[in-house]
Design a protein around this motif. Structure first.
Motif, short mmCIF file in Angstrom:
data_model
loop_
_atom_site.label_atom_id
_atom_site.label_comp_id
_atom_site.label_asym_id
_atom_site.label_seq_id
_atom_site.Cartn_x
_atom_site.Cartn_y
_atom_site.Cartn_z
N PHE A 146 0.83 -1.20 0.00
CA PHE A 146 0.00 0.00 0.00
C PHE A 146 0.87 1.26 0.00
CE2 PHE A 146 -2.42 3.41 1.97
CZ PHE A 146 -3.61 3.36 1.28
N LYS A 147 1.85 1.29 0.89
CA LYS A 147 2.73 2.46 0.98
C LYS A 147 3.52 2.66 -0.31
CE LYS A 147 3.63 4.71 4.33
NZ LYS A 147 3.19 6.04 4.77
N GLN A 148 4.03 1.56 -0.88
CA GLN A 148 4.80 1.66 -2.12
C GLN A 148 3.91 2.17 -3.25
OE1 GLN A 148 8.04 1.18 -2.14
NE2 GLN A 148 8.39 1.47 -4.31
N ALA A 149 2.67 1.70 -3.28
CA ALA A 149 1.74 2.13 -4.32
C ALA A 149 1.37 3.61 -4.17
CB ALA A 149 0.47 1.28 -4.29
N LYS A 150 1.19 4.07 -2.94
CA LYS A 150 0.76 5.43 -2.70
C LYS A 150 1.91 6.44 -2.74
CE LYS A 150 -3.27 6.35 -1.46
NZ LYS A 150 -4.30 6.91 -2.33
N SER B 55 7.85 -0.15 -8.98
CA SER B 55 7.09 1.02 -9.43
C SER B 55 5.76 1.09 -8.69
CB SER B 55 6.86 0.98 -10.94
OG SER B 55 5.90 0.00 -11.26
N GLN B 56 5.21 2.29 -8.62
CA GLN B 56 3.92 2.45 -7.95
C GLN B 56 2.84 1.66 -8.68
OE1 GLN B 56 4.61 6.93 -7.51
NE2 GLN B 56 3.28 6.50 -5.78
N GLU B 57 2.91 1.61 -10.00
CA GLU B 57 1.93 0.86 -10.78
C GLU B 57 2.03 -0.64 -10.47
OE1 GLU B 57 1.90 -0.02 -15.34
OE2 GLU B 57 0.93 1.93 -15.00
N ASP B 58 3.25 -1.17 -10.43
CA ASP B 58 3.44 -2.59 -10.11
C ASP B 58 2.98 -2.89 -8.69
OD1 ASP B 58 4.37 -3.26 -12.61
OD2 ASP B 58 6.48 -3.22 -12.05
N ALA B 59 3.25 -1.97 -7.77
CA ALA B 59 2.83 -2.16 -6.38
C ALA B 59 1.31 -2.19 -6.29
CB ALA B 59 3.40 -1.06 -5.49
N MET B 60 0.64 -1.36 -7.07
CA MET B 60 -0.84 -1.37 -7.09
C MET B 60 -1.34 -2.72 -7.58
SD MET B 60 -2.12 2.29 -8.51
CE MET B 60 -1.61 3.82 -7.74
N LYS B 61 -0.76 -3.21 -8.67
CA LYS B 61 -1.17 -4.50 -9.22
C LYS B 61 -0.94 -5.62 -8.19
CE LYS B 61 -0.14 -3.25 -14.00
NZ LYS B 61 0.81 -3.41 -15.11
N ASP C 135 9.09 4.72 -3.24
CA ASP C 135 10.13 4.21 -2.35
C ASP C 135 10.08 4.88 -0.97
OD1 ASP C 135 11.05 2.49 -4.29
OD2 ASP C 135 12.74 3.75 -4.88
N CYS C 136 10.44 4.11 0.04
CA CYS C 136 10.46 4.58 1.42
C CYS C 136 11.28 5.87 1.51
CB CYS C 136 11.07 3.49 2.32
SG CYS C 136 10.99 3.86 4.07
N ASN C 137 10.69 6.88 2.14
CA ASN C 137 11.32 8.19 2.20
C ASN C 137 11.52 8.70 3.63
OD1 ASN C 137 8.69 8.66 2.89
ND2 ASN C 137 8.20 9.93 1.13
#
Length: 90
Positions: free
Chosen positions: A34-38, A68-74, A41-43
């Motif tokens: 969820f965090k990666q998608a939103k 990528s955020q798109e891949d994390a969403m998938k 990378d951790c900041n």
């Protein structure tokens, strides 16, 4: 629906449909994806040794670095579907 709409629907399902009995590993994977998608990378800096919960969450999210955020969403959408099937929720 588009990917973002599917992601938001999966997030709502995770909140409303998944049981409270998920294992810590399952919860951490949901959190990290969820965090990666939103946010990508951790900041943030790693929490200290006296914050084991925060540290576990940070480690899980940081482990997704480069996704990528798109891949994390998938991956999040697929993971929520797998958890629903595993735990028998609709």
């Amino acid at each position: 629906m588009g990917l973002k709409e599917d992601f938001e629907a999966a997030a709502a399902e995770a909140t409303n449909s998944l049981p409270d009995t998920l294992s810590n590993d399952e919860k951490l994977e949901l959190y990290a994806l969820f965090k990666q998608a939103k946010e990508g990378d951790c900041n943030t800096s790693q929490p200290g040794i006296f914050d084991p919960k925060g540290r576990a969450k940070w480690n899980a999210w940081n482990g997704k670095k480069g996704t990528s955020q798109e891949d994390a969403m998938k991956q999040y959408i697929e993971y929520v579907a797998a958890l629903k099937a595993k735990h028998g929720t609709k």
